[in-house]
Design a protein around this motif. Structure first.
Motif, PDB file in Angstrom:
ATOM      1  N   SER A 279       0.786  -1.230   0.000  1.00 43.87           N
ATOM      2  CA  SER A 279       0.000   0.000   0.000  1.00 43.87           C
ATOM      3  C   SER A 279       0.823   1.288   0.000  1.00 43.87           C
ATOM      4  CB  SER A 279      -1.014   0.002   1.144  1.00 43.87           C
ATOM      5  OG  SER A 279      -0.526  -0.506   2.342  1.00 43.87           O
ATOM      6  N   VAL A 280       1.651   1.437  -1.038  1.00 44.93           N
ATOM      7  CA  VAL A 280       2.369   2.700  -1.268  1.00 44.93           C
ATOM      8  C   VAL A 280       2.130   3.113  -2.726  1.00 44.93           C
ATOM      9  CG1 VAL A 280       4.157   2.167   0.434  1.00 44.93           C
ATOM     10  CG2 VAL A 280       4.539   1.574  -1.955  1.00 44.93           C
ATOM     11  N   PHE A 281       2.364   4.392  -3.009  1.00 40.93           N
ATOM     12  CA  PHE A 281       2.261   4.866  -4.399  1.00 40.93           C
ATOM     13  C   PHE A 281       3.609   4.610  -5.072  1.00 40.93           C
ATOM     14  CE2 PHE A 281      -0.661   7.670  -1.976  1.00 40.93           C
ATOM     15  CZ  PHE A 281      -1.847   7.258  -2.555  1.00 40.93           C
ATOM     16  N   SER A 282       3.652   3.615  -5.964  1.00 38.02           N
ATOM     17  CA  SER A 282       4.929   3.133  -6.504  1.00 38.02           C
ATOM     18  C   SER A 282       5.692   4.198  -7.279  1.00 38.02           C
ATOM     19  CB  SER A 282       4.699   1.963  -7.452  1.00 38.02           C
ATOM     20  OG  SER A 282       3.941   1.005  -6.836  1.00 38.02           O
ATOM     21  N   SER A 283       4.977   5.050  -8.029  1.00 36.31           N
ATOM     22  CA  SER A 283       5.682   5.985  -8.915  1.00 36.31           C
ATOM     23  C   SER A 283       6.166   7.225  -8.171  1.00 36.31           C
ATOM     24  CB  SER A 283       4.780   6.391 -10.086  1.00 36.31           C
ATOM     25  OG  SER A 283       3.617   6.997  -9.571  1.00 36.31           O
TER      26      SER A 283
ATOM     27  N   GLN B  50      14.074   8.097  -3.512  1.00 31.82           N
ATOM     28  CA  GLN B  50      13.935   6.904  -4.369  1.00 31.82           C
ATOM     29  C   GLN B  50      12.447   6.598  -4.613  1.00 31.82           C
ATOM     30  OE1 GLN B  50      16.454   3.732  -2.988  1.00 31.82           O
ATOM     31  NE2 GLN B  50      15.172   2.143  -3.916  1.00 31.82           N
ATOM     32  N   SER B  51      12.117   6.152  -5.835  1.00 29.84           N
ATOM     33  CA  SER B  51      10.728   5.766  -6.123  1.00 29.84           C
ATOM     34  C   SER B  51      10.324   4.621  -5.204  1.00 29.84           C
ATOM     35  CB  SER B  51      10.588   5.279  -7.562  1.00 29.84           C
ATOM     36  OG  SER B  51      10.931   6.296  -8.436  1.00 29.84           O
ATOM     37  N   ALA B  52       9.134   4.735  -4.655  1.00 30.03           N
ATOM     38  CA  ALA B  52       8.692   3.715  -3.696  1.00 30.03           C
ATOM     39  C   ALA B  52       8.609   2.340  -4.343  1.00 30.03           C
ATOM     40  CB  ALA B  52       7.338   4.111  -3.102  1.00 30.03           C
ATOM     41  N   GLY B  53       8.276   2.302  -5.646  1.00 34.47           N
ATOM     42  CA  GLY B  53       8.147   1.025  -6.336  1.00 34.47           C
ATOM     43  C   GLY B  53       9.453   0.270  -6.462  1.00 34.47           C
ATOM     44  N   THR B  54      10.578   0.974  -6.290  1.00 33.65           N
ATOM     45  CA  THR B  54      11.878   0.303  -6.403  1.00 33.65           C
ATOM     46  C   THR B  54      12.463  -0.060  -5.037  1.00 33.65           C
ATOM     47  OG1 THR B  54      13.119   2.376  -6.394  1.00 33.65           O
ATOM     48  CG2 THR B  54      12.401   1.558  -8.542  1.00 33.65           C
TER      49      THR B  54
ATOM     50  N   THR C  64       8.188   9.184  -4.953  1.00 34.38           N
ATOM     51  CA  THR C  64       9.327   8.890  -4.086  1.00 34.38           C
ATOM     52  C   THR C  64       8.841   8.614  -2.669  1.00 34.38           C
ATOM     53  OG1 THR C  64       9.630  11.167  -3.371  1.00 34.38           O
ATOM     54  CG2 THR C  64      10.786  10.500  -5.401  1.00 34.38           C
ATOM     55  N   VAL C  65       9.766   8.132  -1.861  1.00 40.10           N
ATOM     56  CA  VAL C  65       9.473   7.880  -0.447  1.00 40.10           C
ATOM     57  C   VAL C  65       8.940   9.164   0.192  1.00 40.10           C
ATOM     58  CG1 VAL C  65      10.583   7.439   1.784  1.00 40.10           C
ATOM     59  CG2 VAL C  65      11.157   6.020  -0.216  1.00 40.10           C
ATOM     60  N   GLU C  66       9.670  10.265  -0.039  1.00 42.18           N
ATOM     61  CA  GLU C  66       9.267  11.513   0.611  1.00 42.18           C
ATOM     62  C   GLU C  66       7.915  11.993   0.082  1.00 42.18           C
ATOM     63  OE1 GLU C  66      12.380  14.275   1.269  1.00 42.18           O
ATOM     64  OE2 GLU C  66      11.018  15.979   1.509  1.00 42.18           O
ATOM     65  N   GLU C  67       7.693  11.857  -1.232  1.00 38.66           N
ATOM     66  CA  GLU C  67       6.403  12.292  -1.790  1.00 38.66           C
ATOM     67  C   GLU C  67       5.241  11.477  -1.210  1.00 38.66           C
ATOM     68  OE1 GLU C  67       8.056  13.834  -6.140  1.00 38.66           O
ATOM     69  OE2 GLU C  67       7.395  11.762  -5.891  1.00 38.66           O
ATOM     70  N   ASN C  68       5.461  10.170  -1.022  1.00 38.53           N
ATOM     71  CA  ASN C  68       4.429   9.341  -0.391  1.00 38.53           C
ATOM     72  C   ASN C  68       4.068   9.892   0.983  1.00 38.53           C
ATOM     73  OD1 ASN C  68       3.471   6.398  -1.307  1.00 38.53           O
ATOM     74  ND2 ASN C  68       5.418   6.866  -2.340  1.00 38.53           N
ATOM     75  N   LEU C  69       5.102  10.212   1.748  1.00 41.60           N
ATOM     76  CA  LEU C  69       4.861  10.670   3.121  1.00 41.60           C
ATOM     77  C   LEU C  69       4.229  12.057   3.140  1.00 41.60           C
ATOM     78  CD1 LEU C  69       8.198   9.368   4.678  1.00 41.60           C
ATOM     79  CD2 LEU C  69       5.899   8.442   5.064  1.00 41.60           C
ATOM     80  N   VAL C  70       4.757  12.961   2.289  1.00 43.05           N
ATOM     81  CA  VAL C  70       4.235  14.331   2.277  1.00 43.05           C
ATOM     82  C   VAL C  70       2.761  14.327   1.891  1.00 43.05           C
ATOM     83  CG1 VAL C  70       4.381  16.559   1.086  1.00 43.05           C
ATOM     84  CG2 VAL C  70       6.470  15.438   1.890  1.00 43.05           C
TER      85      VAL C  70
ATOM     86  N   GLU D 163      11.315  -2.610   2.829  1.00 42.99           N
ATOM     87  CA  GLU D 163      11.313  -1.139   2.873  1.00 42.99           C
ATOM     88  C   GLU D 163       9.933  -0.583   2.526  1.00 42.99           C
ATOM     89  OE1 GLU D 163      16.034  -0.795   1.610  1.00 42.99           O
ATOM     90  OE2 GLU D 163      14.456  -0.576   0.092  1.00 42.99           O
ATOM     91  N   GLN D 164       9.237  -1.246   1.591  1.00 38.82           N
ATOM     92  CA  GLN D 164       7.880  -0.786   1.250  1.00 38.82           C
ATOM     93  C   GLN D 164       6.933  -0.985   2.435  1.00 38.82           C
ATOM     94  OE1 GLN D 164       6.201  -1.894  -2.527  1.00 38.82           O
ATOM     95  NE2 GLN D 164       8.172  -1.853  -3.538  1.00 38.82           N
ATOM     96  N   ARG D 165       7.147  -2.074   3.180  1.00 41.43           N
ATOM     97  CA  ARG D 165       6.319  -2.319   4.382  1.00 41.43           C
ATOM     98  C   ARG D 165       6.587  -1.229   5.422  1.00 41.43           C
ATOM     99  NH1 ARG D 165       2.123  -3.561   5.395  1.00 41.43           N
ATOM    100  NH2 ARG D 165       1.402  -5.274   6.685  1.00 41.43           N
ATOM    101  N   MET D 166       7.872  -0.868   5.560  1.00 39.77           N
ATOM    102  CA  MET D 166       8.227   0.222   6.485  1.00 39.77           C
ATOM    103  C   MET D 166       7.535   1.515   6.074  1.00 39.77           C
ATOM    104  SD  MET D 166      12.262   0.281   7.180  1.00 39.77           S
ATOM    105  CE  MET D 166      13.161  -1.191   7.436  1.00 39.77           C
ATOM    106  N   LEU D 167       7.549   1.781   4.745  1.00 43.24           N
ATOM    107  CA  LEU D 167       6.938   3.019   4.255  1.00 43.24           C
ATOM    108  C   LEU D 167       5.430   3.009   4.513  1.00 43.24           C
ATOM    109  CD1 LEU D 167       7.097   5.720   2.816  1.00 43.24           C
ATOM    110  CD2 LEU D 167       7.097   4.517   0.621  1.00 43.24           C
TER     111      LEU D 167
END
Ligand code: ATP
Length: 256
Positions: A104-108, A148-152, A110-116, A157-161
């Motif tokens: 459940s993250v937005f793959s395209s 980094q893009s969340a999808g990569t 970045t990590v920071e963009e997902n959080l923001v 790490e994706q679970r952490m995000l």
């Protein structure tokens, strides 16, 4: 908020009121009944592990509590308020966050963009920098990969995000489904350490885990589900010796 403050209840909740009260819950998928008269409570600031074999109904309990699946009967109360049948956004508004199975993250993004994106919607733009700092403090690995893009990211790490997106603001109750699924042991320990931080802020936990031993170490109360019904509840010390049998059912001799 401290655990003690949480235990005293919110401003408009009587002391001693559970943060979550599930009473006589049933649930159906079409004609298939998944839950039978499930009842348990989660005290403010407590950590409750919901354990059971595959298909026992653990995720269904989480989905009914968070409004994703309708209750077929019974009630769900959050801080004393009957929220049975309320939509997921209303349950989230009451401080209940559901970290679902999967990534459940937005793959395209970045990590920071997902959080923001998440924190801006939930907390407002002014609170975003502090929430980011808090999350990167808890998960330094995400801080290192903020561009980094969340999808990569790796699965762990994706679970952490996914968990980090739920941790920007202190909550009343965090419902975490299969947190450790597919993660290396060292990562499992990191995510459980993050849950300790969440609890230290007074947030209660409902942990759904197949790694029963790990869940028991993080829980002060255990509810065992078998075939959609609660078959036992108690402290880890009370249940640990008989847990395998409780989860799997009696052996052939006893089953007769
Ligand atoms: P697991 O540990 O394998 O994830 P679980 O204890 O979380 O299992 P649930 O996912 O709640 O169990 O499933 C409970 C029962 O409901 C199972 O028999 C399952 O097949 C059924 N079920 C779950 N989701 C659906 C669905 N979307 N449609 C139909 N049946 C479903």
């Amino acid at each position: 908020m401290t655990v003690e403050a949480a235990a005293a209840g919110t401003a408009d909740t009587a002391p001693g009121t559970p943060v979550l009260e599930v009473d006589g819950l049933s649930a159906f998928y079409g004609h298939v009944r998944a839950l039978f008269d499930v009842s348990f409570t989660v005290a403010p600031g407590a950590s409750v592990a919901l354990v059971g074999a595959n298909g026992a109904g653990k995720s269904t309990v989480a989905r009914v509590v968070t409004g994703l699946v309708p209750a077929g009967g019974g009630t769900v109360r959050i801080d004393g308020a009957d929220v049975t049948g309320h939509p997921p956004w209303d349950i989230a508004r009451r401080g209940v966050t559901h970290v679902t199975e999967g990534r459940s993250v937005f793959s395209s993004l970045t990590v920071e963009e997902n959080l923001v994106l998440t924190f801006r919607a939930e907390l407002g733009a002014a609170a975003v920098p502090a929430a980011l700092e808090r999350v990167f403090g808890t998960f330094p690995r995400l801080g290192e990969r903020r561009g980094q893009s969340a999808g990569t990211l790796s699965g762990g790490e994706q679970r952490m995000l996914a968990l980090a997106r739920a941790l920007g603001a202190p909550q009343r109750l965090l419902v975490v489904d299969e947190l450790s699924f597919g993660l290396a042991p060292v990562i499992v320990e990191q995510v459980y350490a993050a849950l300790d931080d969440v609890r230290a802020d007074g947030c209660a936990l409902l942990l759904i885990e197949q790694h029963v031993d790990r869940a028991l170490r993080a829980a002060d109360h255990v509810v065992v589900l078998r075939k959609g019904a609660v078959v036992a509840a108690g402290t880890p010390a009370e249940l640990s010796a008989s847990l395998d049998e409780l989860v799997l059912g009696p052996g052939p001799a006893e089953a007769g």
